[in-house]
Scaffold this active site. Structure first.
Site, PDB file in Angstrom:
ATOM      1  CD  GLU A 119      10.589  15.973 -21.486  1.00  0.00           C
ATOM      2  OE1 GLU A 119       9.957  16.940 -21.413  1.00  0.00           O
ATOM      3  OE2 GLU A 119      10.044  15.504 -21.330  1.00  0.00           O
ATOM      4  CG  HIS A 153       5.135  16.211 -23.978  1.00  0.00           C
ATOM      5  ND1 HIS A 153       6.123  17.084 -23.765  1.00  0.00           N
ATOM      6  CD2 HIS A 153       5.568  15.307 -22.858  1.00  0.00           C
ATOM      7  CE1 HIS A 153       7.372  16.987 -22.842  1.00  0.00           C
ATOM      8  NE2 HIS A 153       7.272  15.739 -22.050  1.00  0.00           N
ATOM      9  NE  ARG A 202       3.714  17.626 -12.659  1.00  0.00           N
ATOM     10  CZ  ARG A 202       3.975  16.029 -12.061  1.00  0.00           C
ATOM     11  NH1 ARG A 202       3.061  16.432 -10.172  1.00  0.00           N
ATOM     12  NH2 ARG A 202       4.409  14.830 -12.553  1.00  0.00           N
ATOM     13  CE  LYS A 222       2.255  12.846 -15.620  1.00  0.00           C
ATOM     14  NZ  LYS A 222       2.359  13.784 -16.477  1.00  0.00           N
ATOM     15  CG  HIS A 276       2.758  11.205 -25.597  1.00  0.00           C
ATOM     16  ND1 HIS A 276       2.027  12.550 -23.730  1.00  0.00           N
ATOM     17  CD2 HIS A 276       4.125  11.709 -25.283  1.00  0.00           C
ATOM     18  CE1 HIS A 276       3.204  12.069 -23.051  1.00  0.00           C
ATOM     19  NE2 HIS A 276       3.845  11.588 -23.808  1.00  0.00           N
ATOM     20  CG  ASN A 316       1.380  17.533 -19.785  1.00  0.00           C
ATOM     21  OD1 ASN A 316       2.395  16.837 -20.568  1.00  0.00           O
ATOM     22  ND2 ASN A 316       0.000  17.934 -19.526  1.00  0.00           N
ATOM     23  NE  ARG A 361      -4.377  -1.885   2.294  1.00  0.00           N
ATOM     24  CZ  ARG A 361      -4.917  -3.090   3.072  1.00  0.00           C
ATOM     25  NH1 ARG A 361      -4.220  -1.435   4.133  1.00  0.00           N
ATOM     26  NH2 ARG A 361      -5.888  -3.582   2.516  1.00  0.00           N
ATOM     27  CG  HIS A 379       9.925  10.687 -24.035  1.00  0.00           C
ATOM     28  ND1 HIS A 379       8.060  10.582 -24.352  1.00  0.00           N
ATOM     29  CD2 HIS A 379       9.731  11.440 -23.385  1.00  0.00           C
ATOM     30  CE1 HIS A 379       7.780  11.180 -23.799  1.00  0.00           C
ATOM     31  NE2 HIS A 379       8.464  12.015 -22.813  1.00  0.00           N
ATOM     32  CE  LYS A 409       8.010  16.416 -14.829  1.00  0.00           C
ATOM     33  NZ  LYS A 409       8.622  15.846 -14.743  1.00  0.00           N
ATOM     34  CD  GLU A 469      -0.325  16.565 -15.996  1.00  0.00           C
ATOM     35  OE1 GLU A 469       0.240  16.952 -17.253  1.00  0.00           O
ATOM     36  OE2 GLU A 469      -0.993  15.354 -15.888  1.00  0.00           O
TER      37      GLU A 469
END
Length: 364
Positions: free
Chosen positions: A171, A234, A227, A129, A238, A231, A107, A250, A213, A223
């Site tokens: 990036e 992206h 935030r 993330k 993506h 993206n 958990r 990527h 970042k 997000e």
């Protein structure tokens, strides 16, 4: 976050001081483990830290629920309990996979990110993330689970192939485009040293990029607002990754997305054409593509020169997890270093674009 060179002793000392972590598990892909795990295991052993090494095959194809289940079974077999912690040693795939494993094992147990790629230093290791891929898409199953610490040892970047270093810098360019002209200028000035892998240059520039970042994440951990600026590039990136069958790196996909979404920004009357050309120049400075579909195989080249239809591309963008009610959201720029907020949605950091606009710009 600690960025520096020769951090193994500092890391070992930090871990020893965490008396609530009685056992550690290093998770790394087989290639990274071969290069870097030995000295790290020795340093932790010298500090009396009980540490297991768990490896998996390298590559995006391993970032799955099945790999995660295998790691969990091995943690259970090793007797790891709630007093354990995971060390994620590697690039984005490893940090995503190990971080998600930590998020759900018992958990939730802590993890420490140990990035070994440029991309992971400035992006993947920061923000919590974590996720795995599925046949339906990338990073669709996951959790927000921030690392307890990040140790980015520039010495680990020395073994990177030049292409990986270059793709990772996409990036860093993105961070300049969305938040800091001065960072963009520093990247431009230091491009030769960055591409050559100069340790001092990498440490200085990557630390500054990572801090951008960190500031976005601190302002919006889940997000929901600012935030989303991270993206930029992206949505298109993506889609290209998906269309390539996840074979496109990527960083390459993001570089192509940066230019594509800059062109979309100009089409919407937000970004000046001369600023688009400056973005094109900076991407070229790092040997990154300065056209969205430049040099791609025929199945990823738009019709009529290739076989990629606008419909197929748009379908791929709709699989992005940022899509809302079938409408695809994009982050757009209004200037170098500044995201265009959407006045029609209370200053939102991203906005939906009609398919017709995307067709006009990318499939003329």
């Amino acid at each position: 976050m600690v960025v520096g060179t020769g951090l193994t002793a500092s890391l070992a000392g930090f871990l020893k001081r965490r008396r609530d972590w009685s056992r550690l598990a290093i998770i790394a892909d087989e290639e990274v483990a071969r290069r870097h795990a030995g000295p790290l295991l020795e340093a932790l052993k010298r500090e009396g830290l009980h540490t297991e090494l768990l490896t998996f095959p390298p590559g995006e194809a391993s970032k799955t629920r099945e790999t995660k289940a295998g790691l969990e079974d091995r943690l259970l077999a090793a007797g790891m309990g709630r007093d354990a912690a995971i060390l994620a040693l590697g690039g984005g795939v490893t940090i995503d996979l190990a971080g998600f494993t930590a998020a759900t094992y018992m958990r939730g147990i802590p993890f420490v990110a140990l990035p070994t790629t440029v991309l992971a230093v400035v992006d993947s290791s920061i923000g919590g993330k974590t996720a795995v891929d599925t046949p339906a898409g990338k990073n669709l199953i996951g959790a927000f689970h921030p690392p307890a610490a990040i140790f980015a040892d520039i010495a680990w970047l020395a073994t990177l192939p030049a292409d990986q270093r270059r793709w990772g810098l996409a990036e860093a360019v993105k961070h300049g485009l969305i938040a800091s002209v001065s960072h963009l200028e520093a990247l431009d000035r230091n491009a030769p040293g960055l591409l050559a892998g100069n340790p001092e240059t990498l440490e200085q520039i990557l630390a500054a990029s990572a801090q951008i970042k960190v500031e976005f994440v601190a302002a919006d951990e889940r997000e929901a607002d600012a935030r989303k600026a991270l993206n930029f590039g992206h949505t298109v990136g993506h889609a290209l990754e998906r269309l390539s069958g996840w074979r496109m790196p990527h960083g390459e996909a993001v570089a192509r997305g940066l230019l594509a979404e800059s062109l979309l920004s100009a089409r919407q009357g937000l970004l000046a054409r001369e600023e688009v050309e400056e973005i094109r120049r900076i991407l070229s400075r790092f040997g990154l593509p300065d056209e969205p579909f430049q040099g791609l195989p025929v199945d990823l080249t738009p019709e009529p020169a290739g076989r990629l239809s606008a419909d197929r591309f748009l379908d791929a963008t709709r699989m992005d997890k940022k899509a809302r009610e079938g409408r695809v959201e994009y982050v757009l720029l209004e200037a170098l270093g500044r995201v265009a907020l959407d006045p029609e949605r209370d200053g939102a950091w991203s906005r939906p674009l009609d398919d017709a606009v995307v067709r006009e710009v990318l499939f003329p």
